[in-house]
Structure formats: structure tokens, C-alpha cells
Write a protein that holds these residues in place. Structure first.
Motif, PDB file in Angstrom:
ATOM      1  N   ARG A 133       0.867  -1.181   0.000  1.00  0.00           N
ATOM      2  CA  ARG A 133       0.000   0.000   0.000  1.00  0.00           C
ATOM      3  C   ARG A 133       0.904   1.230   0.000  1.00  0.00           C
ATOM      4  N   THR A 134       0.437   2.267  -0.622  1.00  0.00           N
ATOM      5  CA  THR A 134       1.255   3.461  -0.796  1.00  0.00           C
ATOM      6  C   THR A 134       0.663   4.644  -0.030  1.00  0.00           C
ATOM      7  N   GLN A 135       1.559   5.531   0.407  1.00  0.00           N
ATOM      8  CA  GLN A 135       1.172   6.768   1.084  1.00  0.00           C
ATOM      9  C   GLN A 135       1.939   7.923   0.444  1.00  0.00           C
ATOM     10  N   LEU A 136       1.245   8.999   0.175  1.00  0.00           N
ATOM     11  CA  LEU A 136       1.840  10.178  -0.449  1.00  0.00           C
ATOM     12  C   LEU A 136       2.093  11.251   0.611  1.00  0.00           C
ATOM     13  N   TYR A 137       3.272  11.868   0.538  1.00  0.00           N
ATOM     14  CA  TYR A 137       3.628  12.874   1.543  1.00  0.00           C
ATOM     15  C   TYR A 137       2.895  14.186   1.274  1.00  0.00           C
ATOM     16  N   ASP A 138       2.211  14.667   2.299  1.00  0.00           N
ATOM     17  CA  ASP A 138       1.490  15.941   2.225  1.00  0.00           C
ATOM     18  C   ASP A 138       2.365  17.020   2.871  1.00  0.00           C
ATOM     19  N   LYS A 139       2.802  17.996   2.073  1.00  0.00           N
ATOM     20  CA  LYS A 139       3.694  19.037   2.582  1.00  0.00           C
ATOM     21  C   LYS A 139       2.995  19.970   3.559  1.00  0.00           C
ATOM     22  N   GLN A 140       1.692  20.182   3.374  1.00  0.00           N
ATOM     23  CA  GLN A 140       0.966  21.084   4.275  1.00  0.00           C
ATOM     24  C   GLN A 140       0.794  20.458   5.662  1.00  0.00           C
ATOM     25  N   LYS A 141       0.385  19.193   5.670  1.00  0.00           N
ATOM     26  CA  LYS A 141       0.193  18.507   6.952  1.00  0.00           C
ATOM     27  C   LYS A 141       1.473  17.880   7.475  1.00  0.00           C
ATOM     28  N   GLU A 142       2.501  17.807   6.603  1.00  0.00           N
ATOM     29  CA  GLU A 142       3.799  17.247   6.962  1.00  0.00           C
ATOM     30  C   GLU A 142       3.662  15.811   7.487  1.00  0.00           C
ATOM     31  N   GLU A 143       2.894  15.033   6.764  1.00  0.00           N
ATOM     32  CA  GLU A 143       2.749  13.619   7.098  1.00  0.00           C
ATOM     33  C   GLU A 143       2.335  12.843   5.853  1.00  0.00           C
ATOM     34  N   TYR A 144       2.464  11.519   5.949  1.00  0.00           N
ATOM     35  CA  TYR A 144       2.105  10.664   4.821  1.00  0.00           C
ATOM     36  C   TYR A 144       0.631  10.267   4.911  1.00  0.00           C
ATOM     37  N   LEU A 145      -0.075  10.490   3.801  1.00  0.00           N
ATOM     38  CA  LEU A 145      -1.501  10.185   3.731  1.00  0.00           C
ATOM     39  C   LEU A 145      -1.743   9.130   2.664  1.00  0.00           C
ATOM     40  N   PRO A 146      -2.843   8.381   2.743  1.00  0.00           N
ATOM     41  CA  PRO A 146      -3.138   7.377   1.703  1.00  0.00           C
ATOM     42  C   PRO A 146      -3.149   7.989   0.316  1.00  0.00           C
TER      43      PRO A 146
END
Length: 234
Positions: free
Chosen positions: A64-77
Motif C-alpha cells: 500500500r502506498t502513502q503520499l507525503y502531504d507538505k501542508q500537513k507534513e505527514e504521509y496520507l493514503p
């Protein structure tokens, strides 16, 4: 009397050591058949793993993959537009699996040649503009051999009792251990052939070196003899 007790104690220690070694061997084999990890890849990066697999063995990889969100500074689905391309090569560099999957899924293949199989994954980021320049976290779980079986489904499908299911599990575990032993024998045979080939090459190289040294020595003697005869020293 003391000698008999001492002999009995030695036997007990030997039995315990053998039992401990057997447990360690089973744990090592078990750990080699199950591996779960996660890693990070960039936009065009390709990540490869090497798995030593016996022949005629099924392998299942769940990811499963998670994409890094720069605004939230965390990895999201990751969204559905992002996919993973999986390529598997056998020890002979023959491609046995090459397919594109979604952002989450599984890939399945069966080995036909014992040895090191290369499993490579990379994203289809060129088709997914939102991911350009970002980072992706991939969770990967690789199951080998009898660990690929879902025994709960097997028990429900074949209507097996708990004892029958346990016996089936043990039989498949023994079969997998036998495959692993055959693979270790195959590796040992290849190592022996490599060692014999290396020893033979070293032997021939030593013979060639000796012949070269003898030839050079003979040439030097002839040259010195001709030199002394020209100078009328002999």
C-alpha cells in the motif's frame, strides 16, 4: 555409579542442544519466508529487493502506498490515480512478472528456478502530475511458500476440523522445509562447482607461470652465451 550419572547428564545436555539447534533452524526458516517493511521512493526512483526462493514456490506481495502531504507534513493514503509498476526477474534475468497495479494491491508469482529473484517497484509518476517532486512511502509485505495460504478460508471451504487443519499446516510446512533444504543443496553444489573451477584455473595459471619463467630463463642463458661468444670470453 557416578560414571553412569555423568553419562546420563551428558546425554541430556546433548539432547537439549540438539533440540535448541532445531528450534533455531525452524525460526530462521520461518523468518526467511515472511518479510514486512516500508521504504521511501522519489518521483522516478526504482526500488529493488532480492529474495532467495526455492523452485516451485508461490510468492505473494501485498503493498500500500502513502503520499507525503507538505501542508500537513505527514504521509496520507495515496489517491487512485497513483499506481505501482512491479517487475520480477528470476536468477537467469528472465522476466516472470511485469505489470502495473493500483495504489494498493497485491502481486502473485511462482518461482520455477531456485535462486535469487529480483523484485522491483516504481511509481507511474510520469502520468500523475500531482506527485511530481514528492515522496512516496510504500509498505510491502512479502509472503513465501505456505505462508501465502489463508487457512481460515481453506478450513471453511474444505470443512476441516481443527486437528485436520493443523495436520495440513504441518504437512505444508514440512514440504516447504524440504524445498528449502533442496535449495540449500543446490547452492552447496554450485559453490562446490565454483570452487573446483577456481582451483583448476589457479592450477593452470601456476603451470603457465612456471613455463613462462622456464622459457625466460632459457632465453636469458642463450642470450648470455651468445654475448660471451661474441666477446670471445668463452
Amino acid at each position: 555409579m557416578r560414571s553412569a550419572r555423568f553419562t546420563s547428564s551428558v546425554k541430556m545436555v546433548a539432547v537439549r542442544m540438539q533440540f535448541t539447534l532445531y528450534l533455531v533452524l525452524l525460526l530462521n526458516i520461518y523468518n526467511s519466508f515472511v518479510s514486512a517493511l516500508y521504504f521511501h521512493i522519489g518521483e522516478t526512483e526504482k526500488k529493488c529487493f532480492i529474495e532467495e526462493i526455492p523452485d516451485e514456490t508461490m510468492i505473494i506481495g501485498n503493498y500500500r502506498t502513502q503520499l507525503y502531504d507538505k501542508q500537513k507534513e505527514e504521509y496520507l493514503p495515496a489517491t487512485q490515480g497513483l499506481g505501482m509498476f512491479v517487475e520480477v526477474k528470476d536468477p537467469d534475468e528472465k522476466v516472470i512478472l511485469s505489470r502495473q497495479y493500483g495504489s494498493e494491491g497485491r502481486f502473485i508469482f511462482t518461482s520455477h528456478t531456485p535462486g535469487e529473484h529480483q523484485i522491483c517497484l516504481h511509481s507511474n509518476s510520469s502520468k500523475f502530475a500531482l506527485f511530481a517532486g514528492g515522496m512516496l512511502r510504500v509498505h510491502l509485505d512479502i509472503q513465501v511458500g505456505e505462508h501465502t495460504n489463508n487457512y481460515a478460508e481453506i478450513a471453511a471451504k474444505d470443512k476441516l476440523t481443527e486437528l485436520q487443519l493443523r495436520v495440513r499446516q504441518l504437512m505444508e510446512q514440512v514440504d516447504q522445509v524440504q524445498k528449502e533444504q533442496n535449495y540449500q543443496r543446490y547452492r552447496e553444489e554450485r559453490f562446490r562447482q565454483t570452487s573446483e573451477s577456481t582451483n583448476q584455473r589457479v592450477l593452470w595459471w601456476s603451470i603457465v607461470q612456471t613455463l613462462i619463467l622456464v622459457a625466460i630463463g632459457f632465453w636469458q642463458m642463450r642470450h648470455l652465451k651468445s654475448f660471451f661468444e661474441a666477446k670471445k670470453l668463452v
